[in-house]
Design an enzyme around this catalytic site. Structure first.
Site, short mmCIF file in Angstrom:
data_model
loop_
_atom_site.label_atom_id
_atom_site.label_comp_id
_atom_site.label_asym_id
_atom_site.label_seq_id
_atom_site.Cartn_x
_atom_site.Cartn_y
_atom_site.Cartn_z
N HIS A 139 -3.11 -31.07 9.77
CA HIS A 139 -3.83 -32.34 9.56
C HIS A 139 -2.83 -33.48 9.52
O HIS A 139 -2.15 -33.68 8.51
CB HIS A 139 -4.64 -32.28 8.26
CG HIS A 139 -5.54 -31.09 8.19
ND1 HIS A 139 -6.75 -31.02 8.85
CD2 HIS A 139 -5.36 -29.88 7.60
CE1 HIS A 139 -7.29 -29.83 8.64
NE2 HIS A 139 -6.47 -29.11 7.89
N GLY A 140 -2.75 -34.21 10.63
CA GLY A 140 -1.82 -35.33 10.71
C GLY A 140 -2.55 -36.66 10.73
O GLY A 140 -2.73 -37.31 9.70
N ALA A 245 4.26 -49.28 3.96
CA ALA A 245 5.40 -48.76 4.72
C ALA A 245 5.35 -49.24 6.17
O ALA A 245 6.38 -49.54 6.78
CB ALA A 245 5.41 -47.23 4.66
N ARG A 246 4.15 -49.34 6.71
CA ARG A 246 4.01 -49.81 8.10
C ARG A 246 4.50 -51.24 8.23
O ARG A 246 5.05 -51.63 9.27
CB ARG A 246 2.53 -49.74 8.52
CG ARG A 246 2.05 -48.34 8.70
CD ARG A 246 0.53 -48.26 8.75
NE ARG A 246 0.12 -46.88 8.96
CZ ARG A 246 -1.13 -46.45 8.89
NH1 ARG A 246 -2.10 -47.31 8.60
NH2 ARG A 246 -1.42 -45.19 9.11
N GLU A 366 3.58 -42.85 10.33
CA GLU A 366 2.89 -44.02 9.76
C GLU A 366 1.75 -44.48 10.67
O GLU A 366 1.55 -45.68 10.86
CB GLU A 366 3.87 -45.17 9.54
CG GLU A 366 5.06 -44.83 8.68
CD GLU A 366 4.69 -44.68 7.23
OE1 GLU A 366 3.58 -45.08 6.85
OE2 GLU A 366 5.51 -44.13 6.49
N PHE A 386 -12.86 -43.19 15.87
CA PHE A 386 -11.87 -42.20 15.42
C PHE A 386 -12.31 -40.77 15.70
O PHE A 386 -11.49 -39.92 15.96
CB PHE A 386 -11.62 -42.36 13.91
CG PHE A 386 -10.70 -43.49 13.60
CD1 PHE A 386 -9.34 -43.28 13.52
CD2 PHE A 386 -11.18 -44.78 13.43
CE1 PHE A 386 -8.48 -44.33 13.25
CE2 PHE A 386 -10.32 -45.83 13.17
CZ PHE A 386 -8.97 -45.61 13.07
C1 LIG Z 1 10.50 -37.64 11.52
C2 LIG Z 1 9.14 -37.70 10.88
C3 LIG Z 1 9.02 -38.03 9.54
C4 LIG Z 1 7.76 -38.05 8.92
N1 LIG Z 1 7.67 -38.34 7.58
C5 LIG Z 1 6.46 -38.22 6.94
C6 LIG Z 1 6.35 -38.38 5.51
O1 LIG Z 1 7.33 -38.72 4.84
N2 LIG Z 1 5.15 -38.14 4.92
C7 LIG Z 1 4.03 -37.78 5.62
O2 LIG Z 1 2.98 -37.58 5.01
N3 LIG Z 1 4.11 -37.62 6.98
C8 LIG Z 1 5.28 -37.83 7.65
N4 LIG Z 1 5.37 -37.65 9.02
C9 LIG Z 1 4.18 -37.19 9.74
C10 LIG Z 1 3.51 -38.25 10.59
O3 LIG Z 1 2.92 -39.22 9.79
C11 LIG Z 1 2.52 -37.53 11.51
O4 LIG Z 1 3.28 -36.81 12.46
C12 LIG Z 1 1.55 -38.47 12.20
O5 LIG Z 1 0.60 -38.97 11.29
C13 LIG Z 1 0.81 -37.80 13.36
O6 LIG Z 1 0.28 -36.59 12.98
P1 LIG Z 1 0.54 -35.27 13.87
O7 LIG Z 1 1.97 -35.17 14.15
O8 LIG Z 1 -0.13 -34.14 13.18
O9 LIG Z 1 -0.18 -35.58 15.25
P2 LIG Z 1 -1.72 -35.39 15.59
O10 LIG Z 1 -2.56 -36.07 14.58
O11 LIG Z 1 -1.98 -33.97 15.91
O12 LIG Z 1 -1.82 -36.24 16.94
C14 LIG Z 1 -1.30 -35.77 18.19
C15 LIG Z 1 -1.66 -36.80 19.25
O13 LIG Z 1 -3.09 -36.96 19.33
C16 LIG Z 1 -3.43 -38.31 19.13
N5 LIG Z 1 -4.69 -38.42 18.37
C17 LIG Z 1 -5.01 -37.87 17.17
N6 LIG Z 1 -6.23 -38.24 16.79
C18 LIG Z 1 -6.71 -39.05 17.79
C19 LIG Z 1 -7.92 -39.78 17.98
N7 LIG Z 1 -8.92 -39.77 17.08
N8 LIG Z 1 -8.06 -40.50 19.12
C20 LIG Z 1 -7.06 -40.56 20.03
N9 LIG Z 1 -5.88 -39.90 19.90
C21 LIG Z 1 -5.72 -39.17 18.78
C22 LIG Z 1 -2.29 -38.90 18.33
O14 LIG Z 1 -2.23 -40.32 18.46
C23 LIG Z 1 -1.11 -38.20 18.96
O15 LIG Z 1 -0.76 -38.84 20.16
C24 LIG Z 1 6.61 -37.71 9.68
C25 LIG Z 1 6.74 -37.42 11.04
C26 LIG Z 1 7.97 -37.42 11.64
C27 LIG Z 1 8.09 -37.10 13.10
#
Ligand SMILES: Cc1cc2nc3c(=O)[nH]c(=O)nc-3n(C[C@H](O)[C@H](O)[C@H](O)COP(=O)(O)OP(=O)(O)OC[C@H]3O[C@@H](n4cnc5c(N)ncnc54)[C@H](O)[C@@H]3O)c2cc1C
Length: 387
Positions: A139-140, A245-246, A366, A386
């Site tokens: 869950h991202g 943060a953003r 972010e 969304f």
């Molecule tokens: C180096 C690094 C540090 C980080 N630090 C933190 C931290 O300190 N704390 C924390 O909580 N998180 C942290 N993150 C996590 C980051 O916030 C997530 O990676 C980010 O929110 C995206 O989630 P995901 O990687 O699971 O991608 P996903 O949510 O799986 O998305 C994958 C792709 O699908 C697209 N997508 C998803 N949903 C939709 C939609 N509804 N419509 C269109 N496109 C969509 C996304 O835009 C993306 O292109 C970090 C990430 C990195 C790489």
């Protein structure tokens, strides 16, 4: 911004105090980060605790918060600091952002007086490091679906689940963990030494290599009732931290882009091909001009959002406009600058490819670009796209 890149004379629109803060941070980065960051990046290691203490001495941690040892600076001053930090390295800015805008802000805004007294003064000095656990392996972008659970057991809470991609997690003293309860999402200040909490470093990152990132496993972690952040009710609490943060990223990305452009400009004026400097070719000047225009636009946008924030009028979708534009343009600038450096563009002897690689993470964390497009789209149309 430094001349000649300050095409629009933005410098005089900053106050004397804002310029001073910017210059002090720029000097710190020149002294403490620039000489070492290529090695940190290559080795995938960064002396984060040491840096945190140095940043703490300058008041950069929780800089825009008030009380509890925090500097109480303006949003613009904080933004300028982020710009200079990220001109050094996005990972170094991430250390400061996660500490101040995510972990400290969550406790400052939603914590009890005891939680604030316990954590904020030592986090402001950099003695204690914080992290912010929202993202999970599955869950991202959609944190509302989070699987981490907190259940009541008598007066205690018991947390089970896992967080992924958490900046600072392997070196943190406290994690702000967001979990689902029977009453909805709640936040918890979790000391990392609590039994059942483990943090594992994520290796082999090709981006933000001068930043520590980890996974947190929560295995029946028993916490006293007072670990819960009492004012954090629902998902809007972590989302408000993300807005903080953003905002810093809006400025930071401009710093990374500026460093790339300064490097490319210096390179193009000194490197000669076909009997004249690269900068003398029209194609190179077109690249430099387009990039400089995007850079000052990003700078203006950041400053405008900063002034709105200081007036208490900044809305989350406006931060989305800034994050979407400035990170996207910074990445485009970094990639274009790399072309100007030719083969040297892929070398760690120059900062350009490091910035470009870092900005790939900044584009994703972010809120990804797509998520910010959806936020702006919703504002424009009144329709949520969304899900
Ligand atoms: C180096 C690094 C540090 C980080 N630090 C933190 C931290 O300190 N704390 C924390 O909580 N998180 C942290 N993150 C996590 C980051 O916030 C997530 O990676 C980010 O929110 C995206 O989630 P995901 O990687 O699971 O991608 P996903 O949510 O799986 O998305 C994958 C792709 O699908 C697209 N997508 C998803 N949903 C939709 C939609 N509804 N419509 C269109 N496109 C969509 C996304 O835009 C993306 O292109 C970090 C990430 C990195 C790489």
């Amino acid at each position: 911004m430094t001349a000649p890149l300050d095409l629009l004379d933005l410098d005089p629109s900053l106050t004397e105090e804002e310029r001073q803060i910017r210059d002090v941070v720029r000097q710190l980065i020149d002294d403490r980060v620039r000489p070492h960051v290529a090695d940190w990046y290559e080795e995938g290691r960064v002396p984060a605790r040491e840096l945190a203490r140095e940043f703490g001495k300058l008041g950069l941690l929780g800089m825009h918060l008030t009380g509890y040892g925090c500097a109480g600076a303006s949003a613009v001053a904080y933004g300028l600091a982020c710009q200079e930090l990220e001109a050094g390295d996005s990972g170094v800015r991430s250390l400061v952002s996660v500490q101040g805008s995510l972990a400290m802000y969550a406790i400052w805004r939603y914590g009890s007086e005891e939680q604030k007294q316990r954590w904020l003064p030592s986090m402001a000095t950099g003695e204690a490091i914080g992290c912010f656990g929202l993202t999970e392996p599955d869950h991202g972008s959609d944190p509302a679906s989070m699987a981490t659970r907190a259940r009541r057991d008598g007066d205690d809470w018991v947390l089970t689940g896992g967080k992924m991609w958490i900046t600072n997690a392997p070196i943190a003293d406290v994690a702000v963990i967001w979990a689902r309860t029977d009453e909805g999402v709640r936040g918890f200040a979790v000391p990392m030494e609590t039994p059942g909490v483990t943090a594992r470093e994520i290796r082999r990152k090709m981006s933000l290599r001068a930043s520590v990132t980890g996974e947190i496993v929560l295995d029946d972690v028993r916490l006293p009732a007072d670990a819960q952040l009492p004012e954090a009710i629902g998902l809007k609490a972590p989302l408000s931290c993300l807005t903080e943060a953003r905002y810093g990223i809006v400025w930071g990305a401009v710093g990374a882009a500026r460093d790339c452009l300064e490097t490319a400009l210096a390179y193009a004026t000194t490197r000669t091909q076909f009997g004249r400097p690269l900068a003398g070719f029209q194609l190179t000047q077109a690249k430099l001009a387009d990039m400089a225009v995007e850079l000052v636009k990003g700078q203006l946008l950041a400053l405008h959002l900063g002034r709105l924030a200081d007036a208490g009028r900044l809305r989350p979708e406006q931060v989305s406009v800034g994050k979407l534009n400035n990170v996207r343009e910074a990445l485009a600038i970094a990639r274009q600058c790399r072309t100007i450096l030719g083969a040297n563009g892929v070398s760690g002897e120059y900062p350009v490819m490091r910035h470009a690689n870092n900005l790939e993470s900044v584009l994703t964390y972010e809120g990804t670009s797509e998520i910010h497009q959806l936020v702006v789209g919703q504002r424009l149309t009144g329709l949520s796209a969304f899900a």
